[in-house]
Write an enzyme that holds these catalytic residues in place. Structure first.
Site, short mmCIF file in Angstrom:
data_model
loop_
_atom_site.label_atom_id
_atom_site.label_comp_id
_atom_site.label_asym_id
_atom_site.label_seq_id
_atom_site.Cartn_x
_atom_site.Cartn_y
_atom_site.Cartn_z
CG ASP A 47 -0.37 -0.08 2.52
OD1 ASP A 47 0.87 -0.20 2.61
OD2 ASP A 47 -1.11 0.01 3.53
CB SER A 48 4.59 1.65 -0.27
OG SER A 48 4.73 0.53 -1.11
CD GLU B 134 7.88 -0.15 7.51
OE1 GLU B 134 6.90 -0.87 7.20
OE2 GLU B 134 8.07 0.99 7.05
CE LYS C 172 3.47 -5.93 3.94
NZ LYS C 172 3.04 -4.67 4.57
CD GLU D 294 0.63 -1.50 8.02
OE1 GLU D 294 0.36 -0.62 8.88
OE2 GLU D 294 1.06 -1.23 6.89
CG ASP E 144 0.63 -4.08 2.12
OD1 ASP E 144 0.94 -5.02 2.87
OD2 ASP E 144 1.38 -3.11 1.89
O1 KIV Z 1 3.58 -1.04 1.60
C1 KIV Z 1 4.75 -1.43 1.55
O2 KIV Z 1 5.46 -1.28 0.55
C2 KIV Z 1 5.28 -2.10 2.72
C3 KIV Z 1 6.78 -2.18 2.84
C4 KIV Z 1 7.34 -0.88 3.23
C5 KIV Z 1 7.19 -3.26 3.76
O3 KIV Z 1 4.56 -2.53 3.57
#
Ligand code: KIV
EC number: 2.1.2.11
Length: 264
Positions: free
Chosen positions: A45-46, A181, A112, A114, A84
């Site tokens: 989600d970056s 992280e 993934k 969090e 994510d």
């Molecule tokens: O969203 C992302 O790219 C991430 C990485 C920074 C681990 O979660």
């Protein structure tokens, strides 16, 4: 490299071999990254920051994640695709089922999310229903407003002890992987030893089983100052494909990250 599965990654951990993870958001880069020896592509989600230009990951939606996951799937040449679940798309187990279904249908092999204790039930339910989960601990960017910024986590004794307990409990709940992280390197090493599942690190030192970076950061094209844990792989590579290969090679050889990329 063959098709990468959870079994491949667990076997690498057991053999003491490192693997490489890199973010990808579209078909073209997915093709380049998955032919460069990178085992896992993270549709992070970056993308809310590096593609959309937001100042956090919070505005990203499940629909946007599914769109980019499908694009990454289209270019993939055998890497595992991790996607994510975005902010507030897994606030309840029911929401998590729907959001995970959208990303798995779009082409993700693992999702993934969090957080720690509050996710136990969600992780168990997802795993039972055929959705492998990577749990993300340490600096969890979706909680930036609670954490008060993008800061290293787990430096105090209590917080470090709690993170080790969280990691073990998330594994027991059914997590198939962990991502740490911005965690002190020693603590990340302890957590990596405490669990049997593969542990991916970013700003977590050299002792984790794998490393991940945001693609734009390691190509040196993200505006502004780079975080300490980033290395620009374009500097010594002739082209983008060469930078991806150099990254995969250095992670596997254990030469990236160096001590200068980690936190105490
Ligand atoms: O969203 C992302 O790219 C991430 C990485 C920074 C681990 O979660």
């Amino acid at each position: 490299m063959g098709n990468i599965t959870l079994h491949t990654l667990t076997a690498l951990k057991q053999a003491g071999k490192k693997f490489a993870v890199l973010t990808a958001y579209d078909a073209c880069f997915s093709h380049l990254i998955s032919t460069a020896g990178v085992e896992v592509m993270l549709v992070g989600d970056s993308l809310g920051m590096v593609l959309q230009g937001n100042d956090s990951t919070l505005p990203v939606t499940v629909e946007e994640m599914a769109y980019h996951t499908a694009a990454v799937k289209a270019g993939n040449q055998g890497s595992m695709i991790m996607a994510d679940l975005p902010f507030m798309s897994y606030g309840t187990p029911e929401q998590a089922m729907d959001s995970a279904a959208a990303l798995m249908s779009a082409g993700a092999h693992i999702i993934k999310l969090e957080g720690a204790a509050w996710l136990d039930e969600t992780i168990t339910l997802l795993a039972e229903r055929g959705v492998p989960v990577c749990a993300h601990l340490g600096l969890t960017p979706q909680a930036v407003n609670v954490l008060g910024g993008y800061k290293v986590q787990g430096r105090e004794n209590n917080a470090a002890k709690q993170m080790i307990e969280d990691a073990v409990r998330l594994e027991q709940a059914g997590a198939a992987m962990l991502l740490l992280e911005c965690v002190p390197s020693l603590l990340a090493g302890e957590i990596t030893k405490a669990v049997d599942i593969p542990v991916i690190g970013i700003g977590a030192g050299a002792e984790t089983d794998a490393q991940v970076l945001v693609m734009h950061d390691m190509l040196g094209i993200t505006p502004g100052r780079s975080p300490k844990f980033v290395k620009n792989f374009m500097t010594d590579s002739g082209d983008i494909a060469g930078a991806f290969e150099a990254y995969a090679d250095e992670v596997k050889a254990g030469t990236f990250p160096g001590t200068e990329h980690g936190f105490e």
